[in-house]
Design an enzyme around this catalytic site. Sequence first.
Site, PDB file in Angstrom:
ATOM      1  N   SER A   6       0.849  -1.189   0.000  1.00 26.74           N
ATOM      2  CA  SER A   6       0.000   0.000   0.000  1.00 26.74           C
ATOM      3  C   SER A   6       0.880   1.233   0.000  1.00 26.74           C
ATOM      4  O   SER A   6       1.669   1.454   0.914  1.00 26.74           O
ATOM      5  CB  SER A   6      -0.911   0.019   1.228  1.00 26.74           C
ATOM      6  OG  SER A   6      -1.467   1.311   1.343  1.00 26.74           O
ATOM      7  N   HIS A  29      -1.022  -1.166  -4.243  1.00 31.31           N
ATOM      8  CA  HIS A  29      -2.348  -0.981  -3.649  1.00 31.31           C
ATOM      9  C   HIS A  29      -2.563   0.516  -3.418  1.00 31.31           C
ATOM     10  O   HIS A  29      -1.745   1.185  -2.793  1.00 31.31           O
ATOM     11  CB  HIS A  29      -2.421  -1.760  -2.333  1.00 31.31           C
ATOM     12  CG  HIS A  29      -3.760  -1.739  -1.681  1.00 31.31           C
ATOM     13  ND1 HIS A  29      -4.804  -2.536  -2.094  1.00 31.31           N
ATOM     14  CD2 HIS A  29      -4.237  -1.016  -0.634  1.00 31.31           C
ATOM     15  CE1 HIS A  29      -5.857  -2.317  -1.318  1.00 31.31           C
ATOM     16  NE2 HIS A  29      -5.542  -1.384  -0.425  1.00 31.31           N
ATOM     17  N   ASP A  31      -4.869   3.294  -1.815  1.00 32.30           N
ATOM     18  CA  ASP A  31      -5.913   3.544  -0.812  1.00 32.30           C
ATOM     19  C   ASP A  31      -6.519   4.930  -0.975  1.00 32.30           C
ATOM     20  O   ASP A  31      -5.881   5.933  -0.680  1.00 32.30           O
ATOM     21  CB  ASP A  31      -5.317   3.425   0.594  1.00 32.30           C
ATOM     22  CG  ASP A  31      -5.170   1.980   1.025  1.00 32.30           C
ATOM     23  OD1 ASP A  31      -6.146   1.220   0.865  1.00 32.30           O
ATOM     24  OD2 ASP A  31      -4.085   1.619   1.524  1.00 32.30           O
ATOM     25  N   MET A  33      -9.232   7.576   0.247  1.00 29.79           N
ATOM     26  CA  MET A  33     -10.080   7.897   1.409  1.00 29.79           C
ATOM     27  C   MET A  33     -10.666   9.288   1.242  1.00 29.79           C
ATOM     28  O   MET A  33      -9.940  10.221   0.902  1.00 29.79           O
ATOM     29  CB  MET A  33      -9.233   7.860   2.681  1.00 29.79           C
ATOM     30  CG  MET A  33      -8.510   6.553   2.895  1.00 29.79           C
ATOM     31  SD  MET A  33      -7.509   6.656   4.383  1.00 29.79           S
ATOM     32  CE  MET A  33      -6.751   5.021   4.357  1.00 29.79           C
ATOM     33  N   HIS A  62      -8.425   0.686  -4.033  1.00 31.44           N
ATOM     34  CA  HIS A  62      -9.338   0.400  -2.921  1.00 31.44           C
ATOM     35  C   HIS A  62     -10.064   1.689  -2.551  1.00 31.44           C
ATOM     36  O   HIS A  62      -9.477   2.595  -1.966  1.00 31.44           O
ATOM     37  CB  HIS A  62      -8.491  -0.133  -1.739  1.00 31.44           C
ATOM     38  CG  HIS A  62      -9.271  -0.394  -0.501  1.00 31.44           C
ATOM     39  ND1 HIS A  62      -8.655  -0.602   0.729  1.00 31.44           N
ATOM     40  CD2 HIS A  62     -10.600  -0.521  -0.277  1.00 31.44           C
ATOM     41  CE1 HIS A  62      -9.568  -0.827   1.644  1.00 31.44           C
ATOM     42  NE2 HIS A  62     -10.761  -0.778   1.069  1.00 31.44           N
ATOM     43  N   MET A  64     -12.266   3.718  -0.376  1.00 32.22           N
ATOM     44  CA  MET A  64     -12.910   3.880   0.941  1.00 32.22           C
ATOM     45  C   MET A  64     -13.634   5.220   0.909  1.00 32.22           C
ATOM     46  O   MET A  64     -13.201   6.203   1.503  1.00 32.22           O
ATOM     47  CB  MET A  64     -11.841   3.840   2.047  1.00 32.22           C
ATOM     48  CG  MET A  64     -11.305   2.445   2.285  1.00 32.22           C
ATOM     49  SD  MET A  64      -9.770   2.457   3.227  1.00 32.22           S
ATOM     50  CE  MET A  64      -8.610   2.724   1.895  1.00 32.22           C
ATOM     51  N   MET A 132     -11.240  -6.754   5.253  1.00 31.32           N
ATOM     52  CA  MET A 132     -10.421  -5.817   6.033  1.00 31.32           C
ATOM     53  C   MET A 132      -9.994  -6.482   7.344  1.00 31.32           C
ATOM     54  O   MET A 132     -10.819  -7.029   8.069  1.00 31.32           O
ATOM     55  CB  MET A 132     -11.211  -4.539   6.349  1.00 31.32           C
ATOM     56  CG  MET A 132     -11.503  -3.632   5.160  1.00 31.32           C
ATOM     57  SD  MET A 132     -10.060  -3.116   4.210  1.00 31.32           S
ATOM     58  CE  MET A 132      -9.082  -2.237   5.437  1.00 31.32           C
ATOM     59  N   GLY A 137      -8.930   3.193   7.346  1.00 28.69           N
ATOM     60  CA  GLY A 137      -8.677   4.610   7.627  1.00 28.69           C
ATOM     61  C   GLY A 137      -7.213   4.963   7.820  1.00 28.69           C
ATOM     62  O   GLY A 137      -6.775   6.023   7.424  1.00 28.69           O
ATOM     63  N   PHE A 138      -6.470   4.044   8.441  1.00 31.96           N
ATOM     64  CA  PHE A 138      -5.079   4.363   8.752  1.00 31.96           C
ATOM     65  C   PHE A 138      -4.174   3.149   8.585  1.00 31.96           C
ATOM     66  O   PHE A 138      -4.597   2.017   8.843  1.00 31.96           O
ATOM     67  CB  PHE A 138      -4.969   4.866  10.202  1.00 31.96           C
ATOM     68  CG  PHE A 138      -5.788   6.095  10.459  1.00 31.96           C
ATOM     69  CD1 PHE A 138      -5.261   7.359  10.218  1.00 31.96           C
ATOM     70  CD2 PHE A 138      -7.099   5.990  10.900  1.00 31.96           C
ATOM     71  CE1 PHE A 138      -6.031   8.501  10.427  1.00 31.96           C
ATOM     72  CE2 PHE A 138      -7.885   7.123  11.113  1.00 31.96           C
ATOM     73  CZ  PHE A 138      -7.344   8.382  10.875  1.00 31.96           C
ATOM     74  N   ASP A 170      -6.293  -6.863   4.054  1.00 31.63           N
ATOM     75  CA  ASP A 170      -5.708  -5.514   4.073  1.00 31.63           C
ATOM     76  C   ASP A 170      -5.681  -5.007   5.511  1.00 31.63           C
ATOM     77  O   ASP A 170      -6.724  -4.850   6.132  1.00 31.63           O
ATOM     78  CB  ASP A 170      -6.581  -4.613   3.188  1.00 31.63           C
ATOM     79  CG  ASP A 170      -6.023  -3.212   3.030  1.00 31.63           C
ATOM     80  OD1 ASP A 170      -4.961  -2.905   3.600  1.00 31.63           O
ATOM     81  OD2 ASP A 170      -6.670  -2.412   2.321  1.00 31.63           O
TER      82      ASP A 170
HETATM   83  C1  DX5 Z   1      -6.303   0.892   5.769  1.00 33.41           C
HETATM   84  C2  DX5 Z   1      -5.758   0.732   4.381  1.00 33.41           C
HETATM   85  C3  DX5 Z   1      -4.595  -0.183   4.283  1.00 33.41           C
HETATM   86  C4  DX5 Z   1      -3.368   0.276   4.992  1.00 33.41           C
HETATM   87  C5  DX5 Z   1      -2.512  -0.918   5.276  1.00 33.41           C
HETATM   88  O1  DX5 Z   1      -7.410   1.702   5.716  1.00 33.41           O
HETATM   89  O2  DX5 Z   1      -6.775   0.241   3.532  1.00 33.41           O
HETATM   90  O3  DX5 Z   1      -4.292  -0.486   2.941  1.00 33.41           O
HETATM   91  O4  DX5 Z   1      -2.665   1.236   4.278  1.00 33.41           O
HETATM   92  O5  DX5 Z   1      -1.444  -0.480   6.036  1.00 33.41           O
HETATM   93  P1  DX5 Z   1      -0.710  -1.414   7.086  1.00 33.41           P
HETATM   94  O6  DX5 Z   1      -0.119  -2.545   6.316  1.00 33.41           O
HETATM   95  O7  DX5 Z   1       0.302  -0.510   7.690  1.00 33.41           O
HETATM   96  O8  DX5 Z   1      -1.745  -1.885   8.062  1.00 33.41           O
HETATM   97 ZN    ZN Z   2      -6.484  -0.712   1.328  1.00 32.57          ZN
END
Ligand code: DX5
Ligand code: ZN
Length: 209
Positions: A6, A29, A31, A33, A62, A64, A132, A137-138, A170
Amino acid sequence: MIIAPSILTADFTALDQELKKIETADYVHIDIMDGHFVPNISFGPSITNQINKISKLKLDVHLMVTHPLFWIEKFNFSQVEFITVHVESIDYEKAIDSIKSAGKKVGISIKPGTQVDSIKNILNQVDLVLVMTVEPGFGGQSFMPEMMRKVKELVLLRKAKALNFMIEVDGGVSDKTIDICKLAGVDMAVAGSFVFNHQNPKKAIEVLK
Ligand code: DX5
Ligand code: ZN
């Protein structure tokens, strides 16, 4: 194991170098948001377009976001292979049709509190199910091993219905948690902090693979 680092945890001031560090992975990947579906804002189509230009890897997007339908066309870049939407988002069924119309593979994702039952009826329409393993989110959160129950359920359903979607996880994936994923039947793992905070990201990818 198919590995999709990611980019969320990367240093965005050195995107080019960061992408080079993960060139041995299978996907990047992405992300996305919106600050509404999740309590964080990441980046949008223009940075994704830059990644699409710089990296040779396929992209795993992805979403979100609360209104995925509004965003799908904006992420229709050449190297995007998967676009994943959440079953908890608005008009996700229309979003699935829109992803197909864009000629991309469809992913459906479920948050930790959402059960496999909620996607049972659409499994025949998707190419990927994203389970998930943290609250979205983080980056940098702890892996939730109890989510492996959903992965096992999906493996059984896939067989029973003779389907062939991939199962992706993820959140919190590392050298400590990858074996649990493998054992449960995961095909593809996203890893952010484990890969980008590693002193040798290529080594980290190799370990996960
Ligand atoms: C969370 C994201 C993930 C995140 C994974 O909301 O969708 O893709 O970046 O990060 P790690 O591997 O640090 O949990
Ligand atoms: Zn993700």
